[in-house]
Design an enzyme around this catalytic site. Structure first.
Site, PDB file in Angstrom:
ATOM      1  N   GLN A  46       0.759  -0.961  -0.024  1.00  0.00           N
ATOM      2  CA  GLN A  46       0.042   0.341   0.242  1.00  0.00           C
ATOM      3  C   GLN A  46       0.948   0.835   0.360  1.00  0.00           C
ATOM      4  O   GLN A  46       0.798   1.781   0.636  1.00  0.00           O
ATOM      5  CB  GLN A  46      -0.718  -0.465   1.475  1.00  0.00           C
ATOM      6  CG  GLN A  46      -1.984   1.144   1.061  1.00  0.00           C
ATOM      7  CD  GLN A  46      -2.987   1.212   1.719  1.00  0.00           C
ATOM      8  OE1 GLN A  46      -3.005   0.230   2.463  1.00  0.00           O
ATOM      9  NE2 GLN A  46      -3.636   2.077   2.136  1.00  0.00           N
ATOM     10  N   PHE A  47       1.239   2.027  -1.323  1.00  0.00           N
ATOM     11  CA  PHE A  47       1.944   2.774  -1.611  1.00  0.00           C
ATOM     12  C   PHE A  47       1.564   4.267  -0.551  1.00  0.00           C
ATOM     13  O   PHE A  47       1.881   5.142  -0.694  1.00  0.00           O
ATOM     14  CB  PHE A  47       2.276   3.171  -2.475  1.00  0.00           C
ATOM     15  CG  PHE A  47       1.825   3.387  -3.265  1.00  0.00           C
ATOM     16  CD1 PHE A  47       1.249   4.961  -4.121  1.00  0.00           C
ATOM     17  CD2 PHE A  47       0.587   2.960  -4.217  1.00  0.00           C
ATOM     18  CE1 PHE A  47       0.472   6.164  -4.283  1.00  0.00           C
ATOM     19  CE2 PHE A  47      -0.838   4.058  -4.599  1.00  0.00           C
ATOM     20  CZ  PHE A  47       0.001   4.642  -5.318  1.00  0.00           C
ATOM     21  N   THR A  48       0.365   4.081  -0.615  1.00  0.00           N
ATOM     22  CA  THR A  48      -0.520   5.119  -0.258  1.00  0.00           C
ATOM     23  C   THR A  48       0.242   5.418   1.456  1.00  0.00           C
ATOM     24  O   THR A  48      -0.214   6.996   1.722  1.00  0.00           O
ATOM     25  CB  THR A  48      -1.841   5.500  -0.156  1.00  0.00           C
ATOM     26  OG1 THR A  48      -2.882   4.302   1.109  1.00  0.00           O
ATOM     27  CG2 THR A  48      -2.281   5.357  -1.341  1.00  0.00           C
TER      28      THR A  48
END
Length: 147
Positions: free
Chosen positions: A78-80
């Site tokens: 989850q790059f967010t």
């Protein structure tokens, strides 16, 4: 490396309507490789998570690790988690570039397994749908840069 851990009774991740990974009881781990992270960082975070005492013992105290309960994990990229929220639209420039992020995500999952936590994963970069039952609820945020 940043991670959000959720103690779960069950979780699964789907891509295009097909379940690609599941776990439970144990942990749902959302993970993001950050600029400057390396394999040693991924291994350090995996070791910390494997030992983290966030499961109830027989006296109802959070005193057991996921290993102690014989649990497993669902690991989803989850790059967010790298979001920079200075404005109204988040920026993600502090996340690793995709190729490096994928390598470190896979290295993290493998390191977690070596630490005695069997796990399944989502698909890096895919549009994923995650469902879970958070047990407690217990949710913990971890950033390797914080110590």
């Amino acid at each position: 490396m940043r991670a959000v851990l959720q103690r779960i009774t069950k979780a699964e991740v789907s891509v295009d309507g097909e379940v690609v990974g599941r776990s439970g009881p144990g942990l749902m781990i959302l993970v993001c490789a950050m600029q400057g992270d390396d394999a040693a960082t991924a291994e350090k975070v995996a070791a910390k998570i494997a030992k983290m005492r966030i499961f109830r013992d027989d006296q109802d105290k959070m005193n057991l690790s996921v290993r102690d309960i014989g649990g497993s994990a669902l690991v989803v990229s989850q790059f967010t988690l790298a979001a920079d929220l200075r404005g109204n639209r988040p920026g993600f420039s502090t996340a690793c570039p995709p190729d490096e992020g994928k390598r470190l995500y896979e290295h993290f999952a493998a390191a977690l397994a070596r630490e005695g936590v069997p796990n399944e994963t989502g698909i890096f970069g895919a549009d994923m749908q995650v469902s879970l039952v958070n047990d407690g609820p217990v949710t913990i945020w971890l950033d390797s840069a914080s110590g």
